[in-house]
Scaffold this active site. Sequence first.
Site, PDB file in Angstrom:
ATOM      1  N   GLY A  46      39.331  59.404  62.767  1.00  0.00           N
ATOM      2  CA  GLY A  46      39.946  59.568  64.086  1.00  0.00           C
ATOM      3  C   GLY A  46      41.102  60.542  64.002  1.00  0.00           C
ATOM      4  O   GLY A  46      41.741  60.659  62.957  1.00  0.00           O
ATOM      5  N   GLN A  51      48.590  64.952  66.257  1.00  0.00           N
ATOM      6  CA  GLN A  51      48.561  65.081  64.796  1.00  0.00           C
ATOM      7  C   GLN A  51      48.369  66.539  64.343  1.00  0.00           C
ATOM      8  O   GLN A  51      48.599  66.858  63.178  1.00  0.00           O
ATOM      9  CB  GLN A  51      47.475  64.189  64.186  1.00  0.00           C
ATOM     10  N   CYS A 114      45.882  56.427  57.877  1.00  0.00           N
ATOM     11  CA  CYS A 114      46.092  57.465  58.893  1.00  0.00           C
ATOM     12  C   CYS A 114      46.227  58.815  58.200  1.00  0.00           C
ATOM     13  O   CYS A 114      46.904  58.919  57.175  1.00  0.00           O
ATOM     14  CB  CYS A 114      47.370  57.152  59.669  1.00  0.00           C
ATOM     15  N   LEU A 115      45.605  59.844  58.767  1.00  0.00           N
ATOM     16  CA  LEU A 115      45.699  61.180  58.167  1.00  0.00           C
ATOM     17  C   LEU A 115      47.139  61.689  58.165  1.00  0.00           C
ATOM     18  O   LEU A 115      47.477  62.556  57.363  1.00  0.00           O
ATOM     19  CB  LEU A 115      44.792  62.164  58.917  1.00  0.00           C
ATOM     20  N   HIS A 156      44.442  52.353  67.348  1.00  0.00           N
ATOM     21  CA  HIS A 156      45.274  53.123  66.408  1.00  0.00           C
ATOM     22  C   HIS A 156      45.529  54.523  66.968  1.00  0.00           C
ATOM     23  O   HIS A 156      46.662  55.007  66.990  1.00  0.00           O
ATOM     24  CB  HIS A 156      44.555  53.180  65.045  1.00  0.00           C
ATOM     25  N   GLU A 157      44.442  55.175  67.427  1.00  0.00           N
ATOM     26  CA  GLU A 157      44.588  56.553  67.938  1.00  0.00           C
ATOM     27  C   GLU A 157      45.412  56.583  69.214  1.00  0.00           C
ATOM     28  O   GLU A 157      46.213  57.504  69.430  1.00  0.00           O
ATOM     29  CB  GLU A 157      43.216  57.185  68.183  1.00  0.00           C
ATOM     30  N   HIS A 160      49.066  56.797  68.753  1.00  0.00           N
ATOM     31  CA  HIS A 160      49.587  58.159  68.506  1.00  0.00           C
ATOM     32  C   HIS A 160      50.049  58.814  69.810  1.00  0.00           C
ATOM     33  O   HIS A 160      50.998  59.592  69.820  1.00  0.00           O
ATOM     34  CB  HIS A 160      48.522  59.045  67.864  1.00  0.00           C
TER      35      HIS A 160
HETATM   36 NI    NI Z   1      46.503  57.861  62.689  1.00  0.00          NI
END
Ligand code: NI
Length: 189
Positions: A46, A51, A114-115, A156-157, A160
Site C-alpha cells: 500500500g 509518502q 510501512c514503507l 493504515h493507508e 497517512h
Molecule cells: Ni504506511
Amino acid sequence: MAIHNIIEAPDPRLKTISKPVETFDDALKTLVEDMFETMYAANGIGLAAIQIGLPLRLLVIDLQPEDMDAEPEECHSHGGHKHFHRPLKKEPRVFVNPEILDPSEELHSFQEGCLSVPDIYADVERPSACRVRWQDLEGNTHEEDMTDMMAVCIQHEMDHLEGILFIDHLSRLKRNMALKKLEKARKAA
Ligand code: NI
C-alpha cells in the site's frame, strides 16, 4: 512511468493532512501508475500519495495474493531448504478521496509495517472490518465492506491522509524505540 523517492519518518511532511483530489484527469492516472510502480519496486502492499510528497487523498493498494490457478515455482529468495511458492497475482486497487463509514466495534490486532518506517514491525489494534466509500479515476463513487487484510491495509493507508503513522498507535516508549532503531539503520547505511 517513474519510481519516486519514498519519504521516511521522522520527515515532518508525513504529518501533513492531505487535501481532496478535485481533478480527475490524465495527470491523476499517470500519478497513480507512478505510485504503483514505486510501491511494487519497494515490495509494499500500500502507498499513500503523501509518502511520495504529494498531500492528496489518494491511495494505491495491492495485497498481491498467491495465484491459486498457477503452478508452484521453486523459490530462491530466502536460501535454505528447497521450497515452492505460487507466483503472486497482481490485484491493483485505487482509492481516491476514501472515507471510512462504519468501523466495526470488534478490534483485531495485526503486525504492521510501512514503507515510510522501513524494517520496523509492530502490532496495531484496529476495527476488524469497515465500510469504505471512495472515488475511482473517473470520479465515480463506490462503496464496499472491507475485512481481513484489506481492512487493515486501508485503515493504515487512510491514517497517512491524516498525517498519522502506524507507530503513532504505539506507546510513546515503543514509538521512540522504533524511531531510534530507524535512525541507527539510516546511519549504518
Ligand atoms: Ni504506511
